[in-house]
Design an enzyme around this catalytic site. Structure first.
Site, PDB file in Angstrom:
ATOM      1  N   LYS A 164      -5.051-101.938  16.524  1.00  0.00           N
ATOM      2  CA  LYS A 164      -5.671-102.389  15.317  1.00  0.00           C
ATOM      3  C   LYS A 164      -5.295-103.937  15.350  1.00  0.00           C
ATOM      4  O   LYS A 164      -4.262-104.249  16.058  1.00  0.00           O
ATOM      5  CB  LYS A 164      -5.090-101.722  14.134  1.00  0.00           C
ATOM      6  CG  LYS A 164      -3.714-101.890  13.899  1.00  0.00           C
ATOM      7  CD  LYS A 164      -3.088-100.909  12.662  1.00  0.00           C
ATOM      8  CE  LYS A 164      -1.637-101.146  12.384  1.00  0.00           C
ATOM      9  NZ  LYS A 164      -1.141-100.347  11.317  1.00  0.00           N
ATOM     10  N   ASP A 208      -0.138 -94.998  10.879  1.00  0.00           N
ATOM     11  CA  ASP A 208      -1.615 -95.038  11.465  1.00  0.00           C
ATOM     12  C   ASP A 208      -2.267 -93.940  10.996  1.00  0.00           C
ATOM     13  O   ASP A 208      -3.701 -93.849  11.325  1.00  0.00           O
ATOM     14  CB  ASP A 208      -1.551 -95.535  12.854  1.00  0.00           C
ATOM     15  CG  ASP A 208      -1.580 -96.884  13.202  1.00  0.00           C
ATOM     16  OD1 ASP A 208      -1.462 -97.729  12.296  1.00  0.00           O
ATOM     17  OD2 ASP A 208      -1.284 -97.303  14.423  1.00  0.00           O
TER      18      ASP A 208
HETATM   19  N1  LIG Z   1      13.346 -92.848  16.693  1.00  0.00           N
HETATM   20  C1  LIG Z   1      12.275 -91.785  16.709  1.00  0.00           C
HETATM   21  N2  LIG Z   1      12.134 -91.138  17.526  1.00  0.00           N
HETATM   22  C2  LIG Z   1      11.082 -90.272  17.688  1.00  0.00           C
HETATM   23  N3  LIG Z   1       9.923 -90.337  16.576  1.00  0.00           N
HETATM   24  C3  LIG Z   1      10.319 -91.310  15.827  1.00  0.00           C
HETATM   25  C4  LIG Z   1      11.361 -92.177  15.369  1.00  0.00           C
HETATM   26  N4  LIG Z   1      11.357 -93.057  14.560  1.00  0.00           N
HETATM   27  C5  LIG Z   1       9.950 -92.731  14.166  1.00  0.00           C
HETATM   28  N5  LIG Z   1       9.371 -91.748  14.626  1.00  0.00           N
HETATM   29  C6  LIG Z   1       8.166 -91.009  14.232  1.00  0.00           C
HETATM   30  O1  LIG Z   1       7.006 -91.479  15.116  1.00  0.00           O
HETATM   31  C7  LIG Z   1       5.794 -91.263  14.551  1.00  0.00           C
HETATM   32  C8  LIG Z   1       5.169 -92.717  14.575  1.00  0.00           C
HETATM   33  O2  LIG Z   1       5.630 -93.380  14.000  1.00  0.00           O
HETATM   34  P1  LIG Z   1       4.971 -94.716  13.135  1.00  0.00           P
HETATM   35  O3  LIG Z   1       4.432 -94.187  11.791  1.00  0.00           O
HETATM   36  O4  LIG Z   1       5.989 -95.869  12.904  1.00  0.00           O
HETATM   37  O5  LIG Z   1       4.014 -95.196  14.097  1.00  0.00           O
HETATM   38  P2  LIG Z   1       2.448 -95.059  14.013  1.00  0.00           P
HETATM   39  O6  LIG Z   1       1.973 -95.055  15.496  1.00  0.00           O
HETATM   40  O7  LIG Z   1       1.992 -94.048  13.046  1.00  0.00           O
HETATM   41  O8  LIG Z   1       1.857 -96.502  13.655  1.00  0.00           O
HETATM   42  C9  LIG Z   1       2.125 -97.635  14.301  1.00  0.00           C
HETATM   43  C10 LIG Z   1       1.831 -98.667  13.268  1.00  0.00           C
HETATM   44  O9  LIG Z   1       2.805 -98.948  12.285  1.00  0.00           O
HETATM   45  C11 LIG Z   1       3.194-100.078  12.452  1.00  0.00           C
HETATM   46  O10 LIG Z   1       2.098-100.898  11.528  1.00  0.00           O
HETATM   47  P3  LIG Z   1       2.747-101.739  10.537  1.00  0.00           P
HETATM   48  O11 LIG Z   1       3.219-103.069  11.128  1.00  0.00           O
HETATM   49  O12 LIG Z   1       3.527-101.371   9.488  1.00  0.00           O
HETATM   50  O13 LIG Z   1       1.273-101.721   9.833  1.00  0.00           O
HETATM   51  C12 LIG Z   1       3.008-100.780  13.659  1.00  0.00           C
HETATM   52  O14 LIG Z   1       3.040-102.109  13.656  1.00  0.00           O
HETATM   53  C13 LIG Z   1       1.892 -99.943  14.100  1.00  0.00           C
HETATM   54  O15 LIG Z   1       0.926-100.921  14.044  1.00  0.00           O
HETATM   55  C14 LIG Z   1       6.240 -90.935  13.071  1.00  0.00           C
HETATM   56  O16 LIG Z   1       6.056 -89.577  12.757  1.00  0.00           O
HETATM   57  C15 LIG Z   1       7.561 -91.249  13.119  1.00  0.00           C
HETATM   58  O17 LIG Z   1       8.254 -90.381  12.146  1.00  0.00           O
END
Ligand SMILES: Nc1ncnc2c1ncn2[C@@H]1O[C@H](COP(=O)(O)OP(=O)(O)OC[C@H]2O[C@H](OP(=O)(O)O)[C@H](O)[C@@H]2O)[C@@H](O)[C@H]1O
Length: 156
Positions: free
Chosen positions: A88, A129
């Site tokens: 994005k 996301d």
């Molecule tokens: N140590 C670990 N080991 C294993 N799994 C882990 C973990 N830590 C977290 N998780 C899980 O891994 C999944 C995806 O984790 P996230 O929700 O962060 O990522 P996403 O890909 O959905 O989103 C990305 C956007 O989020 C941010 O955006 P912003 O800047 O805030 O806008 C970024 O910049 C991107 O653009 C969730 O289930 C978490 O529980």
């Protein structure tokens, strides 16, 4: 019967292996594996697992790769590739499914380019996301089909 049949096509089974396992990506992923996660094109990485990546791995060199939404930026840190999957434009956006698929296709290109054989990642796109896990799984299987690599997806 005369054997005028064409020689059979010999295909090699280049097997893409996809696994999901409970564990912490940073503690449990093999140290020789490459890593990947989703980011916005502004590389804000202000929340979620991106924030941990930002803390663990210097982002020096990311911006000047001039990668856009639907592409992947690549860094090399601690003897491993780190892939930044740009889904994005800005951090406050949510990715479209089309951009997510485009970015995963570029991730495959980057893996082929670097001859990556083991890639570990979180459940990309399914947290902040808000993409459905089933869609993410299906996209990975479709995009990486035919590429000989093992991908391990970790979840907490
Ligand atoms: N140590 C670990 N080991 C294993 N799994 C882990 C973990 N830590 C977290 N998780 C899980 O891994 C999944 C995806 O984790 P996230 O929700 O962060 O990522 P996403 O890909 O959905 O989103 C990305 C956007 O989020 C941010 O955006 P912003 O800047 O805030 O806008 C970024 O910049 C991107 O653009 C969730 O289930 C978490 O529980």
């Amino acid at each position: 019967m005369s054997s005028n049949s064409q020689p059979s096509q010999i295909t090699y089974d280049t097997k893409f292996i996809f696994e999901e396992t409970r564990g912490d990506l940073f503690n449990d992923a093999p140290e020789n594996s490459s890593l990947a996660h989703c980011v916005s094109a502004d590389f804000k990485m202000s929340k979620g697992i991106a924030k941990i990546f930002k803390k663990k791995f210097s982002t020096r060199g990311l911006f000047d790769q001039n990668k856009k939404v639907g592409q992947v930026a690549t860094l090399y840190r601690n003897n491993r590739y780190i892939f930044y999957i740009i889904t994005k434009q800005i951090f406050s956006d949510k990715p479209t499914r089309e951009d997510f698929v485009l970015a995963l296709k570029d991730l495959r290109r980057a893996c082929e380019d670097k001859n990556v054989k083991l890639l570990c990642l979180p459940r990309i796109g399914t947290g902040l996301d808000k993409l459905p896990l089933e869609f993410v799984h299906r996209t990975i299987i479709n995009v990486f089909d035919g590429y000989e690599m093992k991908m391990i997806m970790y979840y907490l």
